[in-house]
Scaffold this active site. Structure first.
Site, PDB file in Angstrom:
ATOM      1  N   ARG A  71      -7.687  -0.451   1.537  1.00 32.01           N
ATOM      2  CA  ARG A  71      -8.480  -1.423   0.705  1.00 32.01           C
ATOM      3  C   ARG A  71      -8.668  -1.037  -0.742  1.00 32.01           C
ATOM      4  O   ARG A  71      -8.755  -1.781  -1.820  1.00 32.01           O
ATOM      5  CB  ARG A  71      -9.655  -2.304   1.148  1.00 32.01           C
ATOM      6  CG  ARG A  71     -10.632  -1.018   1.610  1.00 32.01           C
ATOM      7  CD  ARG A  71     -11.317  -1.260   2.582  1.00 32.01           C
ATOM      8  NE  ARG A  71     -10.921  -1.412   3.882  1.00 32.01           N
ATOM      9  CZ  ARG A  71     -11.296  -1.112   4.423  1.00 32.01           C
ATOM     10  NH1 ARG A  71     -12.685  -1.565   4.647  1.00 32.01           N
ATOM     11  NH2 ARG A  71     -10.611  -0.569   6.461  1.00 32.01           N
ATOM     12  N   LYS A 122      -9.911  12.842   7.653  1.00 28.98           N
ATOM     13  CA  LYS A 122      -9.123  12.765   9.098  1.00 28.98           C
ATOM     14  C   LYS A 122      -9.042  13.946  10.101  1.00 28.98           C
ATOM     15  O   LYS A 122      -9.159  15.103  10.044  1.00 28.98           O
ATOM     16  CB  LYS A 122      -7.675  12.226   8.894  1.00 28.98           C
ATOM     17  CG  LYS A 122      -8.167  10.800   8.649  1.00 28.98           C
ATOM     18  CD  LYS A 122      -6.203  10.365   8.509  1.00 28.98           C
ATOM     19  CE  LYS A 122      -6.218   8.689   7.879  1.00 28.98           C
ATOM     20  NZ  LYS A 122      -6.740   7.175   9.284  1.00 28.98           N
ATOM     21  N   ASP A 126      -2.159  10.403   3.687  1.00 33.81           N
ATOM     22  CA  ASP A 126      -4.038   9.445   3.820  1.00 33.81           C
ATOM     23  C   ASP A 126      -4.054  11.192   4.186  1.00 33.81           C
ATOM     24  O   ASP A 126      -4.850  10.999   5.952  1.00 33.81           O
ATOM     25  CB  ASP A 126      -3.857   8.300   4.258  1.00 33.81           C
ATOM     26  CG  ASP A 126      -4.959   8.308   4.444  1.00 33.81           C
ATOM     27  OD1 ASP A 126      -6.335   8.392   3.917  1.00 33.81           O
ATOM     28  OD2 ASP A 126      -5.683   6.941   5.516  1.00 33.81           O
ATOM     29  N   ASP A 133     -11.854   7.345   3.830  1.00 36.24           N
ATOM     30  CA  ASP A 133     -11.066   7.381   4.934  1.00 36.24           C
ATOM     31  C   ASP A 133     -10.582   5.501   3.885  1.00 36.24           C
ATOM     32  O   ASP A 133      -9.170   5.282   5.357  1.00 36.24           O
ATOM     33  CB  ASP A 133     -11.228   7.767   6.030  1.00 36.24           C
ATOM     34  CG  ASP A 133      -9.521   7.281   6.404  1.00 36.24           C
ATOM     35  OD1 ASP A 133      -8.793   7.629   5.940  1.00 36.24           O
ATOM     36  OD2 ASP A 133      -9.666   8.051   7.496  1.00 36.24           O
ATOM     37  N   LYS A 183       0.845  -1.428  -0.088  1.00 36.56           N
ATOM     38  CA  LYS A 183       0.433   0.188  -0.088  1.00 36.56           C
ATOM     39  C   LYS A 183       0.661   1.496   0.399  1.00 36.56           C
ATOM     40  O   LYS A 183       1.791   1.214   0.544  1.00 36.56           O
ATOM     41  CB  LYS A 183      -0.831  -0.146   1.197  1.00 36.56           C
ATOM     42  CG  LYS A 183      -1.464   1.618   1.592  1.00 36.56           C
ATOM     43  CD  LYS A 183      -2.692   1.416   3.127  1.00 36.56           C
ATOM     44  CE  LYS A 183      -3.025   2.844   2.945  1.00 36.56           C
ATOM     45  NZ  LYS A 183      -4.050   2.584   4.040  1.00 36.56           N
ATOM     46  N   ASP A 221       1.695   6.345   5.084  1.00 40.40           N
ATOM     47  CA  ASP A 221       0.758   5.896   4.896  1.00 40.40           C
ATOM     48  C   ASP A 221       1.183   4.633   3.850  1.00 40.40           C
ATOM     49  O   ASP A 221       0.508   3.993   3.786  1.00 40.40           O
ATOM     50  CB  ASP A 221      -0.528   6.062   4.922  1.00 40.40           C
ATOM     51  CG  ASP A 221      -1.903   5.417   5.080  1.00 40.40           C
ATOM     52  OD1 ASP A 221      -1.633   4.023   5.440  1.00 40.40           O
ATOM     53  OD2 ASP A 221      -2.997   5.775   4.831  1.00 40.40           O
ATOM     54  N   GLU A 274      -9.497   3.530   2.317  1.00 43.46           N
ATOM     55  CA  GLU A 274      -8.788   4.335   0.711  1.00 43.46           C
ATOM     56  C   GLU A 274      -7.893   3.022   0.480  1.00 43.46           C
ATOM     57  O   GLU A 274      -7.467   2.739  -0.459  1.00 43.46           O
ATOM     58  CB  GLU A 274      -8.618   5.641   0.921  1.00 43.46           C
ATOM     59  CG  GLU A 274      -6.487   5.331   0.777  1.00 43.46           C
ATOM     60  CD  GLU A 274      -6.769   5.473   2.538  1.00 43.46           C
ATOM     61  OE1 GLU A 274      -7.249   5.448   3.110  1.00 43.46           O
ATOM     62  OE2 GLU A 274      -5.323   5.257   2.658  1.00 43.46           O
TER      63      GLU A 274
HETATM   64  N1  BES Z   1      -4.274   4.566   7.066  1.00 40.35           N
HETATM   65  C1  BES Z   1      -5.166   4.117   7.967  1.00 40.35           C
HETATM   66  C2  BES Z   1      -4.910   3.125   9.128  1.00 40.35           C
HETATM   67  C3  BES Z   1      -4.278   4.166  10.368  1.00 40.35           C
HETATM   68  C4  BES Z   1      -5.248   5.103  10.953  1.00 40.35           C
HETATM   69  C5  BES Z   1      -2.872   3.617  10.322  1.00 40.35           C
HETATM   70  C6  BES Z   1      -4.341   5.251  12.039  1.00 40.35           C
HETATM   71  C7  BES Z   1      -2.759   3.742  11.141  1.00 40.35           C
HETATM   72  C8  BES Z   1      -3.156   5.128  12.453  1.00 40.35           C
HETATM   73  C9  BES Z   1      -6.341   3.721   7.164  1.00 40.35           C
HETATM   74  O1  BES Z   1      -6.971   4.041   5.262  1.00 40.35           O
HETATM   75  C10 BES Z   1      -7.724   4.395   6.878  1.00 40.35           C
HETATM   76  O2  BES Z   1      -8.379   5.140   7.809  1.00 40.35           O
HETATM   77  N2  BES Z   1      -8.533   3.735   7.408  1.00 40.35           N
HETATM   78  C11 BES Z   1     -10.186   3.777   8.562  1.00 40.35           C
HETATM   79  C12 BES Z   1     -10.648   2.584   8.245  1.00 40.35           C
HETATM   80  C13 BES Z   1     -12.168   3.631   8.573  1.00 40.35           C
HETATM   81  C14 BES Z   1     -12.679   4.429   7.748  1.00 40.35           C
HETATM   82  C15 BES Z   1     -13.081   2.136   8.443  1.00 40.35           C
HETATM   83  C16 BES Z   1      -9.724   3.738  10.116  1.00 40.35           C
HETATM   84  O3  BES Z   1      -9.165   2.858  10.697  1.00 40.35           O
HETATM   85  O4  BES Z   1     -10.169   4.146  10.695  1.00 40.35           O
HETATM   86 ZN    ZN Z   2      -4.399   4.954   4.885  1.00 39.82          ZN
HETATM   87 MN    MN Z   3      -7.285   6.180   5.552  1.00 31.25          MN
END
Ligand code: BES
Ligand code: ZN
Ligand code: MN
Length: 506
Positions: free
Chosen positions: A355, A281, A274, A351, A269, A292, A353
């Protein structure tokens, strides 16, 4: 860093520093005993008088050493012998490496091979010794006006018990050096700010790696036109709100004797920043979303380690690179995108994204008819809730591969923990408007993210590593860790060993 291996008495070593691990209780290790004998019991006396406390991680510099040929001695506490397992060994090693790198020393001799560890041979220890010293020498000061001066250490000698031992140490050290370099490369890519390390920057790195590999690695970059023509609508949807164009980066390493041997594929990824997109966020800590692309960085780092080791394997490294921003063309909640596989996805949260970027890269991997595919992604905050910062999350559609990845993590001491990918979780991704939704609600966020990816991986054995908790440190120590390059490189080396065993049996 150069290394060498010697079987001679360390008391005779003409060097700037000899590194000596010492248990808090119990006897001196073999090399330490020889040094002690030659120096009128210098080490034993320092311990007995209480001048050196061999608590785990303590370091004492002895600035001169009568009777020895070295300029100085570094004593390193191992703690109690009964507690001496991998964690203690590696902590002492890191403490020693960090102290060593700061010395005005050009060369040093380390006797860490002597530390007894159940189930770990000299090659393993040698690998860890080199990895640790290379990691300790890492600096990221490209953006500082006055960089910290580089360490003067150029040569590290490892002591061996005999010439047979020396051969194993040599092989382990060579791997450790390559893995250390791969880890540091990953750290640099991940530490780079989002305004420098863009999808196009990562594409440029692939081309540099290919050029430097003198033919061992080739790079192919798919730009937005190519991705549009292909039908990678999901990956493209992630970068729509950004001025930075999206890229799919593909690198081939062909090392197998049989050019047609099925490759192992790594997919990273590579979200170079992000912001969350329209599902923006919160501001606090958002800078850390430059990390990210940690999965992508680990794919690059593993490619670098592979180029240092040159295993007899065919490999494909794929990076899905995009910037997730809330521009006016950005994907909106409720939008429906069509993936490269043809499945439609309702984007309920922009967010989620990672996947969306990965699913098209995973479909792209099918064309290589892979022996296995491992994807690496900073995918969910939920994995931090579940596993904290020590284990990466592992999900897989194949229990054999899952075990192989777990084993590689144990060997590399870059560990993962297996989570269930049961069918029962899949229905959380049901959508009223498309084939599936890109989020599965609050429960089991790491697992439902894995479920999403699993819809795109039914044609090969696949494992997914969620490294959101392990790819970087926050706070005062903020910076990329270089994980899971150790695990991934080990996973690939294990596949080569497996093939060698099968060949021998044939
Ligand atoms: N890059 C983030 C995951 C992440 C969050 C990594 C905090 C490290 C610290 C990912 O793209 C994301 O935002 N995931 C969301 C998914 C949710 C919207 C289903 C998450 O984990 O909050
Ligand atoms: Zn992300
Ligand atoms: Mn995200």
């Amino acid at each position: 860093m150069q290394f060498s291996v010697q079987t001679a008495n360390p008391a005779k070593a003409e060097t700037d520093c000899v590194v000596v691990p010492v248990f808090k209780d119990g006897e001196l290790l073999p090399a330490a005993a020889k040094l002690d004998d030659a120096s009128e019991r210098l080490i034993g006396q320092l311990v007995e008088r209480g001048d050196f406390d061999a608590t785990l991680g303590n370091v004492l510099m002895v600035p001169f050493a009568p009777g020895l040929c070295t300029a100085r001695l570094m004593l390193v506490g191992l703690g109690k012998q009964e507690n001496c397992q991998e964690t203690a060994f590696l902590r002492a090693l890191d403490a020693a490496s960090e102290a060593l790198i700061k010395l005005p020393a050009d060369d040093a001799v380390t006797t860490f091979i002597d530390v007894p560890l159940e189930d770990r041979d000299s090659a393993w220890k040698a690998r860890k010794i080199l990895e640790a010293i290379v990691r300790a020498g890492y600096r990221f000061d490209r953006f500082k006006s006055s960089p910290t001066p580089l360490s003067s250490l150029k040569q590290l000698t490892l002591t061996a018990h005999d010439s047979d031992d020396a051969r194993h140490i040599e092989a382990g050290a060579q791997e450790g050096l390559a893995i250390g370099d791969g880890i540091n490369y990953t750290r640099t890519l991940a530490n780079l700010p989002g305004n420098v390390c863009t999808p196009r920057y990562l594409a440029g790195e692939a081309e540099i790696l290919a050029t430097e590999s003198s033919g061992a690695l080739t790079a192919e970059i798919l730009d937005e036109d190519a991705l549009e023509a292909l039908g990678a609508g999901s990956l493209l949807s992630v970068g729509r709100g950004s001025a930075e164009p999206t890229r799919l980066i593909v690198m081939h390493y062909r090392g197998a004797d049989n050019p047609d041997e099925a490759p192992h594929v790594l997919v990273g990824k590579g979200i170079t920043f992000d912001s969350g997109g329209i599902s923006l966020k919160p501001g606090a800590g958002m800078d850390e979303m430059k990390f990210d692309m940690g999965g992508a960085a680990s794919v690059f780092g593993t490619a670098k380690a592979v180029l240092g080791i040159r295993p007899r394997l065919n490999l494909v490294f794929i990076v899905a690179a995009a910037e997730n921003m809330p521009g006016s063309k950005a994907t909106k909640p409720g939008d429906i995108v069509t993936t490269l596989k043809g499945l439609t996805v309702e984007v309920l949260n922009t967010d989620a994204e990672g996947r969306l970027a990965l699913c098209d890269a995973l479909t792209y991997a099918e064309r290589f008819e892979p022996a296995s595919v491992v994807d690496i992604a900073t995918l969910t905050g939920a994995v931090i809730t579940g596993l904290g910062h020590h284990a990466s999350g592992l999900l897989s559609n194949d229990d054999d591969i899952a075990l192989d990845v777990l084993d590689a993590g144990e060997t590399a001491w870059d560990r993962a923990w297996h989570l269930p990918l049961w069918d029962e979780y899949q229905q959380q991704l049901d959508s009223n408007f498309a084939d599936l939704a890109n989020i599965g609600g609050a429960p089991a966020g790491t697992i439902t993210a894995g479920c999403f990816l699993s819809r795109f991986t039914d044609n090969y054995p696949w494992a997914h590593l969620d490294i959101a908790g392990t790819a970087w440190h926050s706070g005062k120590q903020k910076g990329a860790t270089g994980r899971p390059v150790g695990l991934l490189t080990q996973y690939l080396l294990d596949r080569q060993n497996e093939a060698d065993v099968e060949d021998a049996e044939r």
